[in-house]
Design a protein around this motif. Structure first.
Motif, mmCIF file in Angstrom:
data_model
loop_
_atom_site.group_PDB
_atom_site.id
_atom_site.type_symbol
_atom_site.label_atom_id
_atom_site.label_comp_id
_atom_site.label_asym_id
_atom_site.label_seq_id
_atom_site.Cartn_x
_atom_site.Cartn_y
_atom_site.Cartn_z
ATOM 1 N N VAL A 49 9.097 -9.835 -2.645
ATOM 2 C CA VAL A 49 8.013 -9.263 -1.838
ATOM 3 C C VAL A 49 7.054 -8.460 -2.718
ATOM 4 O O VAL A 49 5.831 -8.502 -2.535
ATOM 5 C CB VAL A 49 8.585 -8.384 -0.711
ATOM 6 C CG1 VAL A 49 7.467 -7.693 0.055
ATOM 7 C CG2 VAL A 49 9.435 -9.215 0.239
ATOM 8 N N GLY A 50 7.607 -7.743 -3.694
ATOM 9 C CA GLY A 50 6.770 -6.920 -4.554
ATOM 10 C C GLY A 50 5.774 -7.710 -5.366
ATOM 11 O O GLY A 50 4.724 -7.188 -5.751
ATOM 12 N N THR A 51 6.085 -8.971 -5.638
ATOM 13 C CA THR A 51 5.172 -9.802 -6.420
ATOM 14 C C THR A 51 4.243 -10.645 -5.551
ATOM 15 O O THR A 51 3.425 -11.401 -6.074
ATOM 16 C CB THR A 51 5.964 -10.736 -7.352
ATOM 17 O OG1 THR A 51 6.862 -11.537 -6.576
ATOM 18 C CG2 THR A 51 6.767 -9.932 -8.361
ATOM 19 N N ASP A 52 4.362 -10.517 -4.238
ATOM 20 C CA ASP A 52 3.475 -11.226 -3.315
ATOM 21 C C ASP A 52 2.237 -10.355 -3.085
ATOM 22 O O ASP A 52 2.265 -9.412 -2.288
ATOM 23 C CB ASP A 52 4.201 -11.501 -1.996
ATOM 24 C CG ASP A 52 3.317 -12.198 -0.970
ATOM 25 O OD1 ASP A 52 2.149 -12.509 -1.286
ATOM 26 O OD2 ASP A 52 3.789 -12.416 0.166
ATOM 27 N N LEU A 108 8.499 0.080 -3.432
ATOM 28 C CA LEU A 108 7.877 -1.206 -3.142
ATOM 29 C C LEU A 108 6.384 -1.016 -2.883
ATOM 30 O O LEU A 108 5.998 -0.143 -2.108
ATOM 31 C CB LEU A 108 8.545 -1.841 -1.920
ATOM 32 C CG LEU A 108 8.233 -3.322 -1.686
ATOM 33 C CD1 LEU A 108 8.909 -4.191 -2.738
ATOM 34 C CD2 LEU A 108 8.661 -3.761 -0.294
ATOM 35 N N PRO A 109 5.519 -1.809 -3.515
ATOM 36 C CA PRO A 109 4.084 -1.625 -3.314
ATOM 37 C C PRO A 109 3.580 -2.102 -1.963
ATOM 38 O O PRO A 109 2.393 -1.992 -1.670
ATOM 39 C CB PRO A 109 3.476 -2.468 -4.454
ATOM 40 C CG PRO A 109 4.495 -3.492 -4.764
ATOM 41 C CD PRO A 109 5.816 -2.824 -4.529
ATOM 42 N N LEU A 218 -3.722 -1.317 0.366
ATOM 43 C CA LEU A 218 -2.388 -0.880 0.778
ATOM 44 C C LEU A 218 -1.528 -0.573 -0.444
ATOM 45 O O LEU A 218 -0.844 0.455 -0.504
ATOM 46 C CB LEU A 218 -1.714 -1.969 1.623
ATOM 47 C CG LEU A 218 -2.253 -2.206 3.030
ATOM 48 C CD1 LEU A 218 -1.581 -3.421 3.652
ATOM 49 C CD2 LEU A 218 -2.041 -0.978 3.916
ATOM 50 N N ARG A 219 -1.551 -1.462 -1.426
ATOM 51 C CA ARG A 219 -0.733 -1.280 -2.624
ATOM 52 C C ARG A 219 -1.184 -0.044 -3.405
ATOM 53 O O ARG A 219 -0.352 0.734 -3.898
ATOM 54 C CB ARG A 219 -0.804 -2.535 -3.487
ATOM 55 C CG ARG A 219 -0.264 -3.783 -2.804
ATOM 56 C CD ARG A 219 -0.566 -5.040 -3.596
ATOM 57 N NE ARG A 219 0.370 -5.206 -4.683
ATOM 58 C CZ ARG A 219 1.523 -5.865 -4.592
ATOM 59 N NH1 ARG A 219 1.887 -6.413 -3.449
ATOM 60 N NH2 ARG A 219 2.322 -5.965 -5.632
ATOM 61 N N ALA A 220 -2.498 0.144 -3.523
ATOM 62 C CA ALA A 220 -3.011 1.318 -4.239
ATOM 63 C C ALA A 220 -2.602 2.609 -3.533
ATOM 64 O O ALA A 220 -2.237 3.594 -4.177
ATOM 65 C CB ALA A 220 -4.528 1.242 -4.358
#
Length: 279
Positions: A49-52, A108-109, A218-220
């Motif tokens: 999931v983290g790399t998606d 998790l990002p 969201l990740r940032a």
């Protein structure tokens, strides 16, 4: 896109529906206790999931009427037979491995949501605490009973402290009390409490918020918040300024501003997929 990544009989049932991931702990006969194999499956999922880069959320729930009963005592009993005094104590290594999985959840990002019904005990309570949002059925039970078993809530403690605050978390772990969902919400362990038949609607409402957000933003945001927990204030603000600059130069920011001015949904707004069975 809807993809069934694992089969129904697997310890961790995983589905990817559009930009949303759903994981169900699947040891119903053990109330989803966290065996080595289940922890390993969670770690593998978190890596995926983290790399998606398009992922908007990971939802974690439990099969068979319970979220998670915590550690698998069969594994503990086996470890207790190992010789003490080793340089690399197998019990400490086992315990720290569980904490490493919780670290991955917290870092998790992608936004994480725990959907809790039945029990969230010990490590299960810690797993929920490591998530960004906790939705609970009103008849769910939260507890950290480790001290009543002669051990300590070693690996879950930092995540419970982060979620509930040191003063409340300390007493919850020292007392080992069992809390119904409304009490858990008052103590900071749960965010949303609804009747059991309202879990799906409550989750859908949370996911709709994330469906309107831009994935890179969201990740940032998660990176900024996680740095705030770990770095001095000035360093956190410096890093946040760089995150902001990167996002503002990203094409998505231009689209977001244009969509706001034009009173329309931005191009990245995702339709909410049909949810799997919840919980």
């Amino acid at each position: 896109m809807t993809a069934t990544v694992t089969a129904p009989g697997d310890l961790l049932q995983v589905e990817q529906r559009g930009q949303f991931w759903f994981a169900r702990l699947n040891r119903p006969d053990k109330r989803n206790a966290l065996s080595d194999a289940l922890v390993e499956a969670l770690v593998a999922l978190l890596e995926r999931v983290g790399t998606d880069l398009e992922a908007r959320a990971l939802v974690i729930s439990g099969a068979g009427g319970h979220f998670c009963a915590g550690a698998d005592f069969a594994g503990f009993l086996a470890l207790m037979q190992t010789a003490p005094g080793q340089a690399d104590d197998p019990i400490a290594r086992y315990n720290r491995g569980f904490g490493a999985m919780l670290e991955r959840v917290a870092a998790l990002p992608v936004p994480t949501i725990a959907v809790v019904n039945g029990v969230a005990m010990g490590g299960g309570c810690g797993l929920a605490a490591a998530c960004d949002r906790v939705i609970a059925a009103e008849d769910a039970t939260f507890a950290m009973p480790e001290v009543t078993l002669g051990v300590a809530p070693a690996q879950i403690a930092p995540f419970v402290v982060r979620r509930a605050g040191a003063q409340r978390a300390r007493w919850l772990m020292l007392g080992g009390a069992r809390l119904k969902a409304a009490q858990a919400q008052a103590e900071g362990l749960a965010d949303v409490v609804v009747p059991a038949d309202g879990l799906r609607a409550a989750l859908e409402a949370e996911l709709r918020l994330l469906a309107a957000a831009e994935p890179a933003a969201l990740r940032a945001t998660k990176r900024i918040v996680n740095r705030t927990l770990e770095a001095p204030l000035s360093a956190s603000l410096d890093a946040a300024a760089l995150e902001f600059a990167g996002l503002l130069r990203h094409g998505a920011a231009r689209e977001g501003i244009a969509a706001t001015v034009g009173r329309r949904a931005p191009a990245w707004a995702a339709p909410l997929p049909e949810l799997p069975e919840i919980p």
